[in-house]
Write a protein that holds these residues in place. Structure first.
Motif, PDB file in Angstrom:
ATOM      1  N   GLY A 246       0.809  -1.215   0.000  1.00 32.01           N
ATOM      2  CA  GLY A 246       0.000   0.000   0.000  1.00 32.01           C
ATOM      3  C   GLY A 246       0.841   1.263   0.000  1.00 32.01           C
ATOM      4  O   GLY A 246       2.073   1.231   0.135  1.00 32.01           O
ATOM      5  N   VAL A 247       0.169   2.387  -0.169  1.00 28.71           N
ATOM      6  CA  VAL A 247       0.840   3.685  -0.210  1.00 28.71           C
ATOM      7  C   VAL A 247       1.344   4.024   1.193  1.00 28.71           C
ATOM      8  O   VAL A 247       0.590   3.929   2.170  1.00 28.71           O
ATOM      9  CB  VAL A 247      -0.129   4.783  -0.703  1.00 28.71           C
ATOM     10  CG1 VAL A 247       0.534   6.152  -0.664  1.00 28.71           C
ATOM     11  CG2 VAL A 247      -0.605   4.462  -2.120  1.00 28.71           C
ATOM     12  N   PRO A 248       2.606   4.422   1.321  1.00 28.40           N
ATOM     13  CA  PRO A 248       3.136   4.743   2.656  1.00 28.40           C
ATOM     14  C   PRO A 248       2.364   5.881   3.317  1.00 28.40           C
ATOM     15  O   PRO A 248       1.986   6.860   2.656  1.00 28.40           O
ATOM     16  CB  PRO A 248       4.584   5.162   2.370  1.00 28.40           C
ATOM     17  CG  PRO A 248       4.902   4.622   1.025  1.00 28.40           C
ATOM     18  CD  PRO A 248       3.619   4.576   0.269  1.00 28.40           C
ATOM     19  N   GLY A 249       2.136   5.752   4.603  1.00 29.59           N
ATOM     20  CA  GLY A 249       1.451   6.809   5.343  1.00 29.59           C
ATOM     21  C   GLY A 249       2.363   7.939   5.736  1.00 29.59           C
ATOM     22  O   GLY A 249       1.913   9.017   6.122  1.00 29.59           O
ATOM     23  N   THR A 250       3.660   7.693   5.636  1.00 28.31           N
ATOM     24  CA  THR A 250       4.646   8.722   5.954  1.00 28.31           C
ATOM     25  C   THR A 250       5.626   8.825   4.804  1.00 28.31           C
ATOM     26  O   THR A 250       5.612   8.024   3.873  1.00 28.31           O
ATOM     27  CB  THR A 250       5.410   8.356   7.244  1.00 28.31           C
ATOM     28  OG1 THR A 250       6.045   7.085   7.066  1.00 28.31           O
ATOM     29  CG2 THR A 250       4.445   8.272   8.439  1.00 28.31           C
ATOM     30  N   GLY A 251       6.498   9.815   4.881  1.00 24.99           N
ATOM     31  CA  GLY A 251       7.504   9.977   3.844  1.00 24.99           C
ATOM     32  C   GLY A 251       7.106  11.040   2.842  1.00 24.99           C
ATOM     33  O   GLY A 251       6.085  11.741   3.002  1.00 24.99           O
ATOM     34  N   PRO A 252       7.874  11.167   1.767  1.00 26.82           N
ATOM     35  CA  PRO A 252       7.626  12.219   0.770  1.00 26.82           C
ATOM     36  C   PRO A 252       6.233  12.083   0.135  1.00 26.82           C
ATOM     37  O   PRO A 252       5.770  10.975  -0.145  1.00 26.82           O
ATOM     38  CB  PRO A 252       8.724  11.991  -0.268  1.00 26.82           C
ATOM     39  CG  PRO A 252       9.762  11.183   0.421  1.00 26.82           C
ATOM     40  CD  PRO A 252       9.053  10.350   1.427  1.00 26.82           C
ATOM     41  N   ARG A 253       5.611  13.206  -0.111  1.00 26.46           N
ATOM     42  CA  ARG A 253       4.272  13.192  -0.694  1.00 26.46           C
ATOM     43  C   ARG A 253       4.354  12.965  -2.202  1.00 26.46           C
ATOM     44  O   ARG A 253       5.120  13.637  -2.900  1.00 26.46           O
ATOM     45  CB  ARG A 253       3.575  14.523  -0.416  1.00 26.46           C
ATOM     46  CG  ARG A 253       2.137  14.545  -0.899  1.00 26.46           C
ATOM     47  CD  ARG A 253       1.423  15.800  -0.484  1.00 26.46           C
ATOM     48  NE  ARG A 253       0.014  15.724  -0.848  1.00 26.46           N
ATOM     49  CZ  ARG A 253      -0.864  16.691  -0.617  1.00 26.46           C
ATOM     50  NH1 ARG A 253      -0.479  17.792  -0.008  1.00 26.46           N
ATOM     51  NH2 ARG A 253      -2.122  16.553  -0.975  1.00 26.46           N
ATOM     52  N   PRO A 254       3.587  12.027  -2.734  1.00 26.32           N
ATOM     53  CA  PRO A 254       3.583  11.793  -4.187  1.00 26.32           C
ATOM     54  C   PRO A 254       2.776  12.857  -4.922  1.00 26.32           C
ATOM     55  O   PRO A 254       1.751  13.334  -4.422  1.00 26.32           O
ATOM     56  CB  PRO A 254       2.920  10.425  -4.320  1.00 26.32           C
ATOM     57  CG  PRO A 254       2.056  10.288  -3.107  1.00 26.32           C
ATOM     58  CD  PRO A 254       2.736  11.056  -2.011  1.00 26.32           C
ATOM     59  N   ARG A 255       3.234  13.211  -6.106  1.00 23.77           N
ATOM     60  CA  ARG A 255       2.561  14.230  -6.918  1.00 23.77           C
ATOM     61  C   ARG A 255       2.399  13.756  -8.363  1.00 23.77           C
ATOM     62  O   ARG A 255       3.269  13.065  -8.916  1.00 23.77           O
ATOM     63  CB  ARG A 255       3.359  15.528  -6.920  1.00 23.77           C
ATOM     64  CG  ARG A 255       3.369  16.274  -5.594  1.00 23.77           C
ATOM     65  CD  ARG A 255       1.999  16.849  -5.274  1.00 23.77           C
ATOM     66  NE  ARG A 255       2.057  17.826  -4.190  1.00 23.77           N
ATOM     67  CZ  ARG A 255       1.000  18.484  -3.737  1.00 23.77           C
ATOM     68  NH1 ARG A 255      -0.197  18.251  -4.278  1.00 23.77           N
ATOM     69  NH2 ARG A 255       1.119  19.341  -2.767  1.00 23.77           N
ATOM     70  N   ILE A 256       1.286  14.140  -8.965  1.00 29.41           N
ATOM     71  CA  ILE A 256       0.992  13.889 -10.380  1.00 29.41           C
ATOM     72  C   ILE A 256       0.778  15.251 -11.032  1.00 29.41           C
ATOM     73  O   ILE A 256       0.069  16.103 -10.491  1.00 29.41           O
ATOM     74  CB  ILE A 256      -0.262  13.016 -10.542  1.00 29.41           C
ATOM     75  CG1 ILE A 256      -0.032  11.632  -9.931  1.00 29.41           C
ATOM     76  CG2 ILE A 256      -0.672  12.901 -12.006  1.00 29.41           C
ATOM     77  CD1 ILE A 256      -1.305  10.812  -9.798  1.00 29.41           C
ATOM     78  N   PHE A 257       1.347  15.444 -12.219  1.00 32.99           N
ATOM     79  CA  PHE A 257       1.253  16.733 -12.907  1.00 32.99           C
ATOM     80  C   PHE A 257       0.438  16.559 -14.195  1.00 32.99           C
ATOM     81  O   PHE A 257       0.760  15.714 -15.031  1.00 32.99           O
ATOM     82  CB  PHE A 257       2.649  17.267 -13.223  1.00 32.99           C
ATOM     83  CG  PHE A 257       3.468  17.505 -11.981  1.00 32.99           C
ATOM     84  CD1 PHE A 257       3.490  18.751 -11.372  1.00 32.99           C
ATOM     85  CD2 PHE A 257       4.187  16.458 -11.400  1.00 32.99           C
ATOM     86  CE1 PHE A 257       4.215  18.954 -10.211  1.00 32.99           C
ATOM     87  CE2 PHE A 257       4.918  16.654 -10.243  1.00 32.99           C
ATOM     88  CZ  PHE A 257       4.933  17.911  -9.636  1.00 32.99           C
ATOM     89  N   ALA A 258      -0.613  17.358 -14.320  1.00 35.64           N
ATOM     90  CA  ALA A 258      -1.463  17.318 -15.518  1.00 35.64           C
ATOM     91  C   ALA A 258      -1.941  18.733 -15.794  1.00 35.64           C
ATOM     92  O   ALA A 258      -2.047  19.561 -14.884  1.00 35.64           O
ATOM     93  CB  ALA A 258      -2.658  16.391 -15.297  1.00 35.64           C
ATOM     94  N   SER A 259      -2.246  19.005 -17.030  1.00 39.91           N
ATOM     95  CA  SER A 259      -2.672  20.361 -17.378  1.00 39.91           C
ATOM     96  C   SER A 259      -4.028  20.677 -16.756  1.00 39.91           C
ATOM     97  O   SER A 259      -4.799  19.776 -16.408  1.00 39.91           O
ATOM     98  CB  SER A 259      -2.752  20.518 -18.899  1.00 39.91           C
ATOM     99  OG  SER A 259      -4.004  20.088 -19.392  1.00 39.91           O
ATOM    100  N   ALA A 260      -4.315  21.955 -16.637  1.00 44.85           N
ATOM    101  CA  ALA A 260      -5.595  22.394 -16.093  1.00 44.85           C
ATOM    102  C   ALA A 260      -6.749  21.968 -16.996  1.00 44.85           C
ATOM    103  O   ALA A 260      -7.904  21.995 -16.558  1.00 44.85           O
ATOM    104  CB  ALA A 260      -5.596  23.914 -15.917  1.00 44.85           C
ATOM    105  N   ALA A 261      -6.446  21.574 -18.239  1.00 42.07           N
ATOM    106  CA  ALA A 261      -7.484  21.125 -19.174  1.00 42.07           C
ATOM    107  C   ALA A 261      -7.501  19.614 -19.330  1.00 42.07           C
ATOM    108  O   ALA A 261      -8.220  19.085 -20.180  1.00 42.07           O
ATOM    109  CB  ALA A 261      -7.274  21.771 -20.541  1.00 42.07           C
ATOM    110  N   ALA A 262      -6.738  18.887 -18.497  1.00 42.38           N
ATOM    111  CA  ALA A 262      -6.697  17.429 -18.595  1.00 42.38           C
ATOM    112  C   ALA A 262      -8.025  16.823 -18.174  1.00 42.38           C
ATOM    113  O   ALA A 262      -8.839  17.457 -17.483  1.00 42.38           O
ATOM    114  CB  ALA A 262      -5.565  16.876 -17.727  1.00 42.38           C
TER     115      ALA A 262
END
Length: 562
Positions: A246-262
């Motif tokens: 599963g996704v770790p509850g601690t540690g670096p925060r994951p980010r996804i980048f998509a356009s404002a029109a995605a």
């Protein structure tokens, strides 16, 4: 004590013995005590005294429940050698009902309000019964549909399917293969594998290294791309198998980048994957709704500076509203620089790959780690016809699945392939077949001509908007869609928004047109726009112009009404 079968038939042991005798005595191709009525019966009729052991056993089991000829037709199956005989009159009834419903509708959509149509549906649904139910309900469906084959139905990425694709889909429906194991879909498994190799090559992948699967559409494909991104990139950063722990509850925060029109499915996918919608960073777009490369570079740089993990960049090749294509090569370079997965959502713009003229618009797509394509948009297939592809098959590892009743290891070792570990779904339709038939019938060149025809229609429609004194074009079409609005005389932005929203509903109520409605990114009034998405290659420029004049006339009627 011998267990007895309910009813007047023999005991189970006797029945088993009868079956063994039948197997031994009946020659290949014979039906023993099984009979047909005009090629339509599906269950054995009561056997006469001289019908043999199986006939006597069946007579005992079914004698009192043998259906009449009419009941036999109602319960006929679509497969086997007799299936086509059973289907023929039913398909003919469907075709007649489709024609009758379309004539009754008389336009792109039925007239009236949603409440009016719901009442009509409820009435026919309650009345439909017996032999006429298929015809009655099919006619109702045809009457009550928004028909994308009508030139005035141009709101959405909702294509009119090619007749050859629908006919191929009928074959799939009749045979009902399921792609989760080879022994449910022997030929269909091989067809999907070959088709995906061709589509991988079309994208620019090496077919020997790529992998993929047919999906329900862009939403499922985007989910799969982001799931693999999560498992690969976040797993590497967290040093754990995310799909297991599963996704770790601690540690670096994951980010996804998509356009404002995605597409909104990017946020939905992030939520489903345990990352949360807030993990998606909307990247600013230009006036044509393309991602700004400098804004993406800045967002990635800031992400790393905050100690966060850039999991994925989602580049859109064909936004829903304008068909805008993000700078794919720049997105690929930035994703590689920051160790992020690049997913290209080409559900709409992937159709450009079929056109020599438009293919350069999606140059760089082969650099993506994964790609979404939708052939129920610019591919003229009935829903669903989504495709998900990855550039390297090994990146599919986290989806691998062993189910001993579907793909046991010894079967695979013996040469029986399995597609189970390529999909999020288990039971899955053979949607590759209709695409394969279409490609073999028309070829890339033939489909490319359809793409080019729709592109030319959009360009001509944009010019017609420019020429009309009460219509305003937002931007030139990139693919086959464009945004515009009606301009009420001397109106403020709020009133303009209200009139445009209302005129669209007026066209729907009157059954005259199905026109799209959206809003430009940003805040405040004045952002409502109408949209034409032209996916009917047989529509003429004159029909597009008439549709635009109908929009303007509806706008004037709304002004007068207010």
């Amino acid at each position: 004590m011998t267990s007895e079968i309910p009813g007047p038939g023999p005991a189970t042991g006797d029945f088993d013995a009868a079956l063994k005798t039948y197997d031994a005595e009946t020659a290949p191709g014979q039906t023993g005590g099984i009979h047909t009525r005009g090629g339509l019966s599906l269950v054995p009729e009561p056997a006469s005294a001289g019908a043999g052991p199986l006939g006597e056993a069946v007579a005992g089991l079914l004698g009192s429940a043998a259906p009449s000829g009419n009941q036999v037709r109602k319960t006929a199956l679509s497969g086997g050698a007799e299936g086509p005989v059973a289907l023929e009159p039913l398909v003919q009834a469907v075709l007649e009902a489709l024609a009758k419903g379309a004539v009754r509708r008389g336009g792109p959509v039925p007239t009236g309000t949603p409440e009016d149509l719901a009442a009509e549906v409820a009435r026919v649904f309650a009345e439909a019964d017996g032999d006429d139910a298929l015809h009655q309900l099919t006619e109702l469906l045809a009457y009550g549909s928004a028909d994308p084959a009508d030139p005035s139905c141009a709101a959405h990425l909702h294509c009119p399917p090619l007749a050859v694709a629908v006919a191929a889909d009928l074959a799939v429906a009749a045979l009902n293969p399921s792609q989760d194991s080879w022994d449910q879909a022997p030929a269909a498994t091989a067809v999907e594998t070959l088709l995906l190799q061709e589509l991988a090559q079309l994208v620019g992948y090496d077919p020997a290294e790529a992998a993929g699967v047919l999906t329900s559409g862009g939403t499922e494909s985007n989910l799969m791309g982001l799931m693999l991104a999560r498992d690969r990139v976040l797993g590497r950063a967290a040093e754990r198998q995310i799909e297991l722990s599963g996704v770790p509850g601690t540690g670096p925060r994951p980010r996804i980048f998509a356009s404002a029109a995605a597409h909104f499915s990017v946020q939905r996918s992030a939520a489903l994957l345990g990352l949360g919608e807030n993990a998606v960073v909307p990247v600013p777009v230009d006036r044509e709704l393309r991602m700004k490369p400098e804004a993406l570079a800045s967002a990635l740089r800031d992400c790393v500076a905050r100690g966060e993990v850039p999991v994925a960049v989602v580049a859109t090749a064909g936004t829903t509203d304008t068909g805008a294509v993000d700078p794919l090569r720049t997105c690929a370079a930035l994703a590689a620089e920051y160790g992020a997965w690049l997913h290209v959502d080409a559900a709409y713009g992937g159709g450009a790959l079929l056109s020599d003229e438009l293919a350069p618009l999606v140059g760089g797509i082969a650099l993506a780690d994964s790609v979404s394509l939708d052939w129920h948009k610019l591919g003229w297939q009935p829903v669903a016809a989504g495709i998900f592809l990855v550039r390297r098959a090994e990146t599919y590892a986290s989806l691998a699945r062993r189910a001993v009743y579907l793909n046991p290891q010894d079967d695979e070792d013996a040469g029986y392939p399995s597609l189970l570990g390529l999909s999020l779904r288990t039971t899955r339709r053979a949607d590759a077949f209709k695409i394969a038939v279409t490609l073999r019938t028309l070829g890339r060149e033939g489909l490319g001509r359809l793409v080019d025809a729709c592109h030319e229609l959009a360009r001509g429609g944009a010019e017609a908007v420019r020429a009309h004194p009460r219509l305003e074009l937002h931007a030139d079409p990139v693919l086959t869609a464009f945004l515009f609005r009606y301009l009420p005389e001397g109106a403020d932005p709020e009133h303009t928004d209200r009139v445009n929203a209302a005129l669209r509903r007026r066209l729907l109520r009157e059954g005259r047109a199905v026109v799209g409605r959206t809003e430009l990114p940003g805040e405040g009034p004045g952002r409502v726009r109408l949209k034409l998405t032209l996916l009917n290659p047989h529509t003429t420029p004159a029909e597009v112009e008439r549709l635009l004049h109908a929009v303007a006339a509806s706008g004037q009627a709304e002004e007068e009404n207010r």
